[in-house]
Design a protein around this motif. Structure first.
Motif, short mmCIF file in Angstrom:
data_model
loop_
_atom_site.label_atom_id
_atom_site.label_comp_id
_atom_site.label_asym_id
_atom_site.label_seq_id
_atom_site.Cartn_x
_atom_site.Cartn_y
_atom_site.Cartn_z
N LYS A 89 -3.59 1.21 -3.44
CA LYS A 89 -4.42 0.81 -2.31
C LYS A 89 -4.79 -0.67 -2.45
O LYS A 89 -4.82 -1.19 -3.59
CB LYS A 89 -5.70 1.64 -2.29
N PRO A 90 -5.11 -1.33 -1.36
CA PRO A 90 -5.53 -2.74 -1.47
C PRO A 90 -6.70 -2.93 -2.44
O PRO A 90 -6.77 -3.95 -3.13
CB PRO A 90 -5.91 -3.10 -0.04
N GLY B 129 -4.28 -9.87 -19.76
CA GLY B 129 -4.29 -9.35 -18.41
C GLY B 129 -2.98 -9.55 -17.66
O GLY B 129 -2.21 -10.47 -17.96
N THR B 130 -2.75 -8.67 -16.70
CA THR B 130 -1.60 -8.79 -15.80
C THR B 130 -2.10 -8.54 -14.38
O THR B 130 -2.87 -7.61 -14.14
CB THR B 130 -0.47 -7.83 -16.19
N GLN B 131 -1.68 -9.39 -13.45
CA GLN B 131 -2.20 -9.33 -12.08
C GLN B 131 -1.48 -8.27 -11.26
O GLN B 131 -0.24 -8.22 -11.24
CB GLN B 131 -2.06 -10.69 -11.40
N VAL B 132 -2.25 -7.45 -10.59
CA VAL B 132 -1.73 -6.48 -9.63
C VAL B 132 -2.30 -6.83 -8.26
O VAL B 132 -3.52 -6.94 -8.10
CB VAL B 132 -2.11 -5.05 -10.02
N THR B 133 -1.41 -7.02 -7.30
CA THR B 133 -1.82 -7.31 -5.94
C THR B 133 -1.19 -6.28 -5.02
O THR B 133 0.02 -6.08 -5.04
CB THR B 133 -1.39 -8.72 -5.52
N VAL B 134 -2.04 -5.61 -4.24
CA VAL B 134 -1.57 -4.60 -3.30
C VAL B 134 -1.83 -5.11 -1.89
O VAL B 134 -2.98 -5.25 -1.47
CB VAL B 134 -2.26 -3.25 -3.53
N SER B 135 -0.76 -5.39 -1.19
CA SER B 135 -0.89 -5.99 0.14
C SER B 135 0.39 -5.75 0.93
O SER B 135 1.49 -5.72 0.36
CB SER B 135 -1.16 -7.49 0.00
N SER B 136 0.22 -5.63 2.24
CA SER B 136 1.40 -5.51 3.10
C SER B 136 1.82 -6.87 3.63
O SER B 136 2.81 -6.97 4.36
CB SER B 136 1.10 -4.56 4.26
N PRO C 19 0.84 -1.21 0.00
CA PRO C 19 0.00 0.00 0.00
C PRO C 19 0.87 1.25 0.00
O PRO C 19 1.86 1.33 0.74
CB PRO C 19 -0.79 -0.14 1.29
N GLY C 20 0.51 2.20 -0.86
CA GLY C 20 1.29 3.40 -1.02
C GLY C 20 2.39 3.28 -2.06
O GLY C 20 3.02 4.28 -2.41
N GLY C 21 2.61 2.09 -2.56
CA GLY C 21 3.65 1.85 -3.55
C GLY C 21 3.20 2.16 -4.97
O GLY C 21 2.10 2.67 -5.20
N SER C 22 4.09 1.82 -5.91
CA SER C 22 3.84 2.12 -7.31
C SER C 22 4.15 0.91 -8.19
O SER C 22 4.98 0.07 -7.85
CB SER C 22 4.74 3.28 -7.76
N LEU C 23 3.46 0.86 -9.29
CA LEU C 23 3.74 -0.09 -10.37
C LEU C 23 3.50 0.61 -11.69
O LEU C 23 2.66 1.52 -11.77
CB LEU C 23 2.85 -1.33 -10.28
N ARG C 24 4.20 0.14 -12.73
CA ARG C 24 3.96 0.66 -14.07
C ARG C 24 3.63 -0.50 -14.99
O ARG C 24 4.44 -1.40 -15.19
CB ARG C 24 5.19 1.38 -14.60
N PHE D 271 -3.32 7.47 -10.82
CA PHE D 271 -2.91 6.73 -12.01
C PHE D 271 -2.72 7.70 -13.18
O PHE D 271 -3.45 8.69 -13.30
CB PHE D 271 -3.96 5.70 -12.41
N THR D 272 -1.78 7.38 -14.05
CA THR D 272 -1.54 8.17 -15.25
C THR D 272 -1.39 7.24 -16.44
O THR D 272 -0.53 6.34 -16.43
CB THR D 272 -0.27 9.03 -15.12
N ILE D 273 -2.21 7.46 -17.45
CA ILE D 273 -2.10 6.70 -18.69
C ILE D 273 -1.27 7.50 -19.68
O ILE D 273 -1.35 8.74 -19.73
CB ILE D 273 -3.50 6.38 -19.26
N SER D 274 -0.46 6.80 -20.46
CA SER D 274 0.34 7.45 -21.50
C SER D 274 0.57 6.45 -22.62
O SER D 274 0.26 5.26 -22.47
CB SER D 274 1.68 7.94 -20.93
N ARG D 275 1.10 6.94 -23.71
CA ARG D 275 1.37 6.04 -24.84
C ARG D 275 2.58 6.53 -25.59
O ARG D 275 2.89 7.73 -25.60
CB ARG D 275 0.16 5.94 -25.76
N ASP D 276 3.24 5.58 -26.26
CA ASP D 276 4.35 5.88 -27.15
C ASP D 276 4.00 5.26 -28.50
O ASP D 276 4.12 4.04 -28.66
CB ASP D 276 5.64 5.30 -26.59
N ASN D 277 3.53 6.07 -29.42
CA ASN D 277 3.08 5.54 -30.71
C ASN D 277 4.25 5.00 -31.54
O ASN D 277 4.03 4.16 -32.41
CB ASN D 277 2.30 6.59 -31.47
N ALA D 278 5.46 5.46 -31.27
CA ALA D 278 6.61 4.92 -31.98
C ALA D 278 6.93 3.50 -31.53
O ALA D 278 7.50 2.71 -32.28
CB ALA D 278 7.82 5.82 -31.77
N LYS D 279 6.55 3.18 -30.30
CA LYS D 279 6.81 1.84 -29.74
C LYS D 279 5.56 0.98 -29.68
O LYS D 279 5.60 -0.15 -29.17
CB LYS D 279 7.41 1.96 -28.34
N ASN D 280 4.42 1.50 -30.18
CA ASN D 280 3.16 0.75 -30.13
C ASN D 280 2.85 0.25 -28.73
O ASN D 280 2.44 -0.92 -28.55
CB ASN D 280 3.19 -0.42 -31.11
#
Length: 117
Positions: free
Chosen positions: A87-88, A110-117, A14-19, A68-77
């Motif tokens: 948050k959990p 899909g890719t799994q995101v789990t938020v837990s201490s 919790p409070g962390g980041s993932l990209r 959360f922030t969405i972005s894209r790189d059209n050169a890299k598709n």
């Protein structure tokens, strides 16, 4: 054929980041809006964010605005989802999807995101 391959999920505190990343192929990526959606255990699919084809505008569901922030790189598709202040309740399987509102036609696995201490 169209392929969308997500990566970057994992375990975060919790409070962390993932990209998250979504690598697209099989279509002209720069012509299409792209989305992120998620499905939490035992719940329905929830749309999270959208970015227009040229990246000129972005949209978010209220629960992730400012985190959360969405972005894209059209050169890299590739489309990204930077997730901060996790948050959990962000725990879910995250999908990327091709297309605008009412016109989403392809999904990744899909890719799994789990938020837990």
């Amino acid at each position: 054929q169209v392929q969308l391959v997500e990566s970057g999920g994992g375990l975060a505190q919790p409070g962390g980041s993932l990209r998250l990343s979504c690598a697209a192929s099989g279509f002209t990526f720069s012509n299409y809006a792209m989305n992120w959606a998620r499905q939490a255990p035992g719940k329905g699919l929830e749309w999270v964010s959208r970015i227009l084809s040229d990246g000129s505008d972005t949209y978010y569901t209220d629960s992730v605005k400012g985190r959360f922030t969405i972005s894209r790189d059209n050169a890299k598709n590739t489309v990204y989802l930077q997730m901060n202040s996790l948050k959990p309740e962000d725990t879910a399987l995250y999908y990327c999807a091709k297309g605008g509102p009412g016109n989403v036609d392809y999904w990744g696995q899909g890719t799994q995101v789990t938020v837990s201490s």
